[in-house]
Design a protein around this motif. Structure first.
Motif, PDB file in Angstrom:
ATOM      1  N   HIS A 159       1.431 -10.405  -8.194  1.00 22.46           N
ATOM      2  CA  HIS A 159       0.890  -9.084  -8.501  1.00 22.46           C
ATOM      3  C   HIS A 159       0.827  -8.847 -10.012  1.00 22.46           C
ATOM      4  O   HIS A 159      -0.124  -8.226 -10.495  1.00 22.46           O
ATOM      5  N   VAL A 160       1.789  -9.351 -10.748  1.00 24.55           N
ATOM      6  CA  VAL A 160       1.728  -9.277 -12.208  1.00 24.55           C
ATOM      7  C   VAL A 160       0.589 -10.151 -12.719  1.00 24.55           C
ATOM      8  O   VAL A 160      -0.155  -9.755 -13.632  1.00 24.55           O
ATOM      9  N   ARG A 185      -2.208 -10.884 -11.197  1.00 24.72           N
ATOM     10  CA  ARG A 185      -3.482 -10.201 -10.943  1.00 24.72           C
ATOM     11  C   ARG A 185      -3.689  -9.074 -11.951  1.00 24.72           C
ATOM     12  O   ARG A 185      -4.819  -8.857 -12.427  1.00 24.72           O
ATOM     13  N   PHE A 186      -2.620  -8.354 -12.295  1.00 20.42           N
ATOM     14  CA  PHE A 186      -2.714  -7.299 -13.311  1.00 20.42           C
ATOM     15  C   PHE A 186      -3.136  -7.892 -14.657  1.00 20.42           C
ATOM     16  O   PHE A 186      -3.959  -7.325 -15.379  1.00 20.42           O
ATOM     17  N   ASN A 187      -2.580  -9.045 -15.002  1.00 15.47           N
ATOM     18  CA  ASN A 187      -2.841  -9.650 -16.306  1.00 15.47           C
ATOM     19  C   ASN A 187      -4.230 -10.262 -16.435  1.00 15.47           C
ATOM     20  O   ASN A 187      -4.644 -10.625 -17.544  1.00 15.47           O
ATOM     21  N   GLU A 232      -6.963  -8.959 -16.573  1.00 15.25           N
ATOM     22  CA  GLU A 232      -7.815  -8.195 -17.488  1.00 15.25           C
ATOM     23  C   GLU A 232      -7.709  -8.713 -18.911  1.00 15.25           C
ATOM     24  O   GLU A 232      -8.541  -8.393 -19.760  1.00 15.25           O
ATOM     25  N   VAL A 262       1.735  -2.928 -20.523  1.00 11.93           N
ATOM     26  CA  VAL A 262       2.143  -2.350 -19.242  1.00 11.93           C
ATOM     27  C   VAL A 262       2.640  -0.929 -19.466  1.00 11.93           C
ATOM     28  O   VAL A 262       3.568  -0.704 -20.257  1.00 11.93           O
ATOM     29  N   ASP A 290       1.263   1.600 -14.637  1.00  7.94           N
ATOM     30  CA  ASP A 290       0.945   0.213 -14.288  1.00  7.94           C
ATOM     31  C   ASP A 290       2.108  -0.423 -13.519  1.00  7.94           C
ATOM     32  O   ASP A 290       1.891  -1.105 -12.509  1.00  7.94           O
ATOM     33  N   ILE A 347       2.005  -1.981  -9.749  1.00  4.61           N
ATOM     34  CA  ILE A 347       2.345  -3.366  -9.415  1.00  4.61           C
ATOM     35  C   ILE A 347       3.382  -3.402  -8.297  1.00  4.61           C
ATOM     36  O   ILE A 347       3.259  -4.183  -7.345  1.00  4.61           O
TER      37      ILE A 347
END
Length: 396
Positions: free
Chosen positions: A296-297, A299-301, A303, A383, A387, A391
């Motif tokens: 999940h981190v 996928r956040f990163n 960007e 973050v 955010d 997550i």
């Protein structure tokens, strides 16, 4: 005739690691000679009750005695060790006139051993050395003997301590790097599958985060991270299928060490920042905490262009058959999915709800994660509190 001009500027960096590394099956039998060569006579072995119960101390203790040294065992270490355990171990070491320390166990035992070696030689309050570079002075001779393949603590200048009810603080100093890291794969042969899997994924996280660290990423840490992932990715299924596979166990131990060297010099980031509150509040083992938030981190990163490019470079190292079409973002998204699938294949929990976390806990977890500024600053994407909560929500 003018000389060619390079278009690449190598970063300036400092790389520190443990002075000596011994990697050999059965190497624990050499512990006594190693400690004697370091000038120790009365040695505290820092460990936990489980390591002692399963007889993993026996070879090391016999070796110390055979070398004419006096061993004293402190087996009061617990997971996510609180400050009180560190202080109790240091007080006992002072009272017994200890002049050398061995950490024999998982990351918690090795972290406590580092602090004991420092606090006995430099009698300051533990609370004064939290943070980066605040532990200054000297330490006793220190040897680290890991019994898991995950934390890499045997080659890192970091100790993590639980303070108060649940908050974790780090002591970061080159003084905490041990004199010798002793890798004996035989000590891991009886490690349960779940622990093997969780600690192995933990080591992978170290390498992945070092490779994408926003600060101090350097050519050496990159090489170490890639090789760590090659070893870990190639061995983790084998070792979880057959815990007696010595070659796979040795690959896991070396992979964890290389990942430790990488993140000791290119520090970890948001995966660890979000994992720490899970350990503090729910007593989830560190490796499992990391694995629960890892995809999940990532996928956040995505960007972050730099992170997406780096993940795309790492993906085929762990997953040689991964689809590489569609550019960095697409490959990196598949990488995150594949890591989530890996943890499931290894039999690890994959949702926060499986370890007792509910929606009502998310605000507290997010607030605590935001306190990990030492780690969050290294993340390739900034973050925020919202955010962090999102997550956790995705991981629930």
């Amino acid at each position: 005739m003018s000389s060619p001009t390079s278009t690449t500027t190598l970063p300036s960096f400092v790389f520190e690691t443990t002075r000596s590394i011994v990697s050999e099956a059965g190497a624990c039998a050499r512990l006594g000679q190693i400690m004697r060569d370091l000038g120790a006579t009365r040695v505290m072995v820092v460990t936990d009750p489980g390591v002692r119960k399963f007889g993993l101390l026996d070879v090391g203790l016999d070796s110390l005695t055979a070398a004419g040294l006096e061993p004293l065992v402190f087996d009061g270490v617990v997971a996510d060790p609180p400050a009180e355990v560190v202080e109790a171990a240091a007080a006992e070491a002072r009272a017994q006139g200890i002049d050398g320390v061995v950490g024999l166990g998982g990351g918690s035992s090795m972290d406590v051993a580092k602090l004991v070696a420092f606090l006995v030689a430099t009698p300051v309050g533990l609370e004064t050395i939290y943070g980066v570079g605040n532990a200054r002075g000297r330490r006793l001779p220190l040897v680290q003997v890991p019994t898991t393949a995950g934390t890499g603590s045997e080659v890192t200048p970091i100790s993590i301590v639980t303070t108060g009810a649940a908050e974790k603080k780090g002591v970061v100093s080159g003084l905490l790097l041990p004199d010798v890291a002793l890798l004996d794969a035989d000590l891991t042969l009886g490690l349960p599958r779940h622990v093997t899997a969780a600690t192995g994924v933990d080591a992978m996280v170290h390498a992945i985060e070092a490779y994408t660290s926003a600060h101090k990423k350097n050519p050496l840490s990159d090489v170490l991270a890639r090789e760590a992932l090659r070893l870990l990715g190639g061995a983790i299924h084998r070792v979880c299928s057959d815990g007696r596979d010595r070659a796979a166990r040795a690959d896991m131990m070396l992979g964890a060490l290389l990942a430790g060297q990488a993140f000791a010099n290119a520090p970890v980031a948001a995966v660890h920042a979000l994992a720490y509150p899970l350990g503090g509040h729910f007593h989830v083992p560190h490796g499992l905490s990391n694995s629960l938030v890892l995809p999940h981190v990532l996928r956040f990163n995505l960007e972050s262009e730099a992170a997406a490019r780096a993940y795309g470079e790492l993906a085929p190292i762990i997953f040689p058959g991964i689809d590489r079409s569609g550019g960095d973002r697409a490959v990196s998204a598949r990488f995150a999915d594949a890591l989530g699938g890996l943890t499931a294949d290894l039999g690890l929990e994959t949702r926060l709800s499986q370890v007792g976390v509910g929606h009502n806990h998310l605000p507290l977890l997010a607030e605590d994660a935001m306190k990990q500024t030492r780690l969050l600053v290294n993340n390739p994407r900034s973050v925020t509190l919202d955010d962090a909560r999102a997550i956790y929500e995705a991981a629930l």
